[in-house]
Design an enzyme around this catalytic site. Structure first.
Site, PDB file in Angstrom:
ATOM      1  N   ASP A 189       0.370  -0.927   0.110  1.00 13.95           N
ATOM      2  CA  ASP A 189       0.221   0.179   0.137  1.00 13.95           C
ATOM      3  C   ASP A 189       0.695   1.427   0.047  1.00 13.95           C
ATOM      4  O   ASP A 189       0.215   2.006  -0.200  1.00 13.95           O
ATOM      5  CB  ASP A 189      -0.958  -0.648   1.593  1.00 13.95           C
ATOM      6  N   ARG A 289      10.638  -7.494   9.831  1.00  9.07           N
ATOM      7  CA  ARG A 289       9.926  -7.072   8.355  1.00  9.07           C
ATOM      8  C   ARG A 289       9.987  -8.383   7.915  1.00  9.07           C
ATOM      9  O   ARG A 289       9.096  -9.005   7.438  1.00  9.07           O
ATOM     10  CB  ARG A 289      10.197  -6.098   7.588  1.00  9.07           C
TER      11      ARG A 289
HETATM   12  N1  LIG Z   1      14.177   1.222  -4.288  1.00  6.81           N
HETATM   13  C1  LIG Z   1      13.903   1.457  -3.368  1.00  6.81           C
HETATM   14  N2  LIG Z   1      14.922   1.446  -1.934  1.00  6.81           N
HETATM   15  C2  LIG Z   1      13.951   1.601  -1.284  1.00  6.81           C
HETATM   16  N3  LIG Z   1      13.113   2.138  -0.406  1.00  6.81           N
HETATM   17  C3  LIG Z   1      11.979   1.628  -1.585  1.00  6.81           C
HETATM   18  C4  LIG Z   1      12.322   1.661  -3.484  1.00  6.81           C
HETATM   19  N4  LIG Z   1      10.818   1.140  -3.543  1.00  6.81           N
HETATM   20  C5  LIG Z   1       9.992   1.490  -3.033  1.00  6.81           C
HETATM   21  N5  LIG Z   1      10.139   1.848  -1.110  1.00  6.81           N
HETATM   22  C6  LIG Z   1       9.611   2.262  -0.421  1.00  6.81           C
HETATM   23  O1  LIG Z   1       9.321   1.415  -0.057  1.00  6.81           O
HETATM   24  C7  LIG Z   1       7.814   1.045   1.525  1.00  6.81           C
HETATM   25  C8  LIG Z   1       7.225   0.197   1.274  1.00  6.81           C
HETATM   26  O2  LIG Z   1       6.644  -0.700  -0.032  1.00  6.81           O
HETATM   27  P1  LIG Z   1       5.623  -0.653  -0.856  1.00  6.81           P
HETATM   28  O3  LIG Z   1       4.643  -1.106   0.898  1.00  6.81           O
HETATM   29  O4  LIG Z   1       5.118  -0.858  -1.766  1.00  6.81           O
HETATM   30  O5  LIG Z   1       6.303  -2.218   0.125  1.00  6.81           O
HETATM   31  P2  LIG Z   1       5.388  -3.707   0.955  1.00  6.81           P
HETATM   32  O6  LIG Z   1       6.140  -4.442   0.687  1.00  6.81           O
HETATM   33  O7  LIG Z   1       4.003  -3.659   1.413  1.00  6.81           O
HETATM   34  O8  LIG Z   1       6.085  -2.930   2.116  1.00  6.81           O
HETATM   35  P3  LIG Z   1       5.443  -3.364   4.251  1.00  6.81           P
HETATM   36  O9  LIG Z   1       5.547  -3.989   4.563  1.00  6.81           O
HETATM   37  O10 LIG Z   1       5.937  -1.498   4.153  1.00  6.81           O
HETATM   38  O11 LIG Z   1       3.474  -2.626   3.333  1.00  6.81           O
HETATM   39  C9  LIG Z   1       7.879   2.487   0.674  1.00  6.81           C
HETATM   40  O12 LIG Z   1       7.538   3.383   1.927  1.00  6.81           O
HETATM   41  C10 LIG Z   1       8.198   3.043  -0.630  1.00  6.81           C
HETATM   42  O13 LIG Z   1       8.861   4.155  -0.688  1.00  6.81           O
END
Ligand SMILES: Nc1ncnc2c1ncn2[C@@H]1O[C@H](COP(=O)(O)OP(=O)(O)OP(=O)(O)O)[C@@H](O)[C@H]1O
Length: 498
Positions: A189, A289
């Site tokens: 999200d 995580r």
């Molecule tokens: N290349 C990148 N390097 C580091 N962080 C990134 C990159 N691309 C996106 N992000 C960051 O990763 C974070 C989490 O994104 P996302 O919600 O898509 O993933 P998620 O696996 O669901 O993680 P979460 O457990 O936080 O929900 C966002 O804050 C985003 O800014």
């Protein structure tokens, strides 16, 4: 079937007829359908229109068809379609057919129009993949589950990987919006949150972008609430199919303001704001995580057990105060939106994106209620949301509606015993926790939260699952500003809307 047609029927093509619901394969041609047929005769529902599996082996519903190529003759086409392999997964298939009851040089377009009654054929999609999403699996989910369906549907795909945190905000801010119909965030999200805020950072507050481009998610993260609430699935292939078939629908957003004077900042939220046990368990367990969503449940259990409290001052602009009003509100609003289903979407202007509440250093309006200290001194969960599902096992906001102009506020306090709180948390899966006497649930138009936590441990405010400064915030609804993609214009069913 005419005798002439019988003479020219080609035996290397499946012989079919078109009826009101789809393409019916004649008995003699069933050999051509070489995929396995699910044995279940349950409805394949997932928030979209039901696809009856029972009759699927000899009938391809229009809804399942994602592309149609013209054949060598006017009555021949190649159908590309999906069929269910379980309640929440699909496979692609193609079938060359000769249509016995329709002969016209526009046959492929005719079937395509029927297949896409709700949405654009061959949409132009900007795909944003967060390579770190879903514990690093997002790229392979995109390549193996999402792209094949987009390609089969002949979507015009532009792919961009996010290279750093907030990259998606920068992309959305600078985007040539004339190029795209959809931004599909292959992520959790976090990326849709960034895209929406990138739009909001544009000169017109994003009005033009919000009107032109539908923002959606294809589930590739650890939190996929947007996909679960709108496409009814945590399965990336299924969600992609649902996205292609969805209806452009206006969704409310929430404007979250922190700071005052020159430090005043407003960000948009599409999903939730959270303070207390859930925020600390979600964000405060980042170090866990690698465990995926399980980390969240462990965090909650620890906090409930320790009797954690999150005192605050809370002012609320209520739409409903009595829980019983919510059921009527949901019914009335659902009837209203179904009567408006075929109307053109209203055009959003920068005025619709303007924040109207007082600054945080000013008093709240007189009609906002100050929640009594008996509750706020003992508060342990304050969770406000706009979408029903926050995970596949949590209908946290079962009465949330896409565009009723209000947010759902859910609150509990630590006066409930450990057993009571545990029982509340266990009923979140079914969405029935909101009926529990110990849970306060209201539809609200705005609120101001001032945290008053004194202990030295680190605490969190989370907005759409992202960490925000741990300080006062004020939230108001911005009705119907985001264009989203919903099945038939509604969220996935919940215990309130079923
Ligand atoms: N290349 C990148 N390097 C580091 N962080 C990134 C990159 N691309 C996106 N992000 C960051 O990763 C974070 C989490 O994104 P996302 O919600 O898509 O993933 P998620 O696996 O669901 O993680 P979460 O457990 O936080 O929900 C966002 O804050 C985003 O800014």
């Amino acid at each position: 079937m005419s005798s002439e047609r019988l003479i020219y029927a080609r035996n290397d093509l499946a012989q079919v007829t078109i009826d009101d619901h789809g393409v019916k394969i004649s008995e003699q041609s069933l050999w051509a359908v070489d995929h396995e047929v699910p044995s279940s005769n349950s409805l394949f529902c997932c928030g979209g229109q039901p696809i009856p599996i029972k009759t699927f082996h000899d009938h391809i519903p229009f809804r399942n068809i994602i592309y149609v190529d013209p054949g060598a003759n006017d009555d021949e086409v190649t159908l590309t379609y999906v069929y269910p392999t379980s309640k929440d997964s699909i496979k692609l298939a193609t079938l060359e057919v000769q249509v016995q009851n329709y002969n016209n040089n526009k046959l492929s377009e005719y079937i395509l129009d029927k297949a896409y009654t709700n949405h654009i054929i061959r949409p132009s999609v900007l795909v944003l993949v967060n390579p770190h999403g879903g514990q690093g699996k997002a790229v392979s989910i995109y390549e193996n589950e999402i792209y094949p369906i987009l390609k089969a549907a002949r979507a015009k795909v532009t792919l961009e990987e996010t290279k750093y945190q907030t990259h998606a905000t920068d992309i959305a801010k600078e985007l040539d919006i004339s190029k795209y119909d959809i931004i599909a965030c292959c992520s959790g999200d976090g990326i849709p949150h960034e895209v929406i805020n990138g739009f909001f950072a544009r000169e017109d507050k994003g009005a033009e972008a919000f009107n032109k481009i539908a923002v959606t998610q294809l589930p590739c993260g650890s939190g996929n609430a947007l996909s679960l609430s709108t496409h009814g699935s945590n399965n990336a292939g299924m969600a992609t199919f649902q996205m292609l078939k969805a209806k452009r629908t206006k969704l409310d957003l929430m404007a979250v303001t922190q700071g005052s004077g020159p430090a005043k900042k407003t960000k948009l939220s599409f999903l939730t704001q959270c303070y207390g046990i859930i925020a600390d368990s979600d964000i405060g367990t980042e170090h866990l995580r690698w465990m995926g969503p399980v980390r969240f449940q462990i965090g909650i259990a620890q906090k409930v057990f320790s009797g954690a409290k999150y005192p605050c001052e809370l002012y609320v602009n209520f739409l409903t105060k009595d829980k019983r009003e919510i059921i009527n509100h949901v019914e009335t609003h659902m009837q209203l939106s179904s009567s408006q289903r075929d109307e053109e979407l209203p055009v959003v202007t920068a005025d619709n994106l303007a924040v109207t509440g007082p600054d945080l250093d000013q008093p709240v309006p007189d009609n906002w209620a100050h929640i009594s200290a008996e509750i706020t001194d003992n508060l342990n969960i304050l969770y406000v949301g706009k979408m029903p599902y926050i995970s596949d096992s949590a209908q946290f906001f079962p009465a949330a509606l896409p565009n009723d102009g209000s947010m759902d506020m859910v609150m509990t306090d630590s006066k409930a015993s450990f057993m009571e709180t545990t029982s509340i948390m266990l009923s979140v899966e079914e969405g029935t926790h909101v009926h529990n006497d110990k849970v306060k649930h209201a539809k609200v138009l705005g609120y101001r939260l001032i945290p008053k936590v004194n202990d030295r441990t680190k605490h969190y405010i989370s907005v759409d699952g992202e960490e925000f400064p741990f300080e006062a915030l004020q939230v108001e609804v911005l009705p119907g500003v985001l264009t989203g993609l919903l099945q038939d214009g509604s969220y996935v069913e919940t215990c309130f809307t079923r």
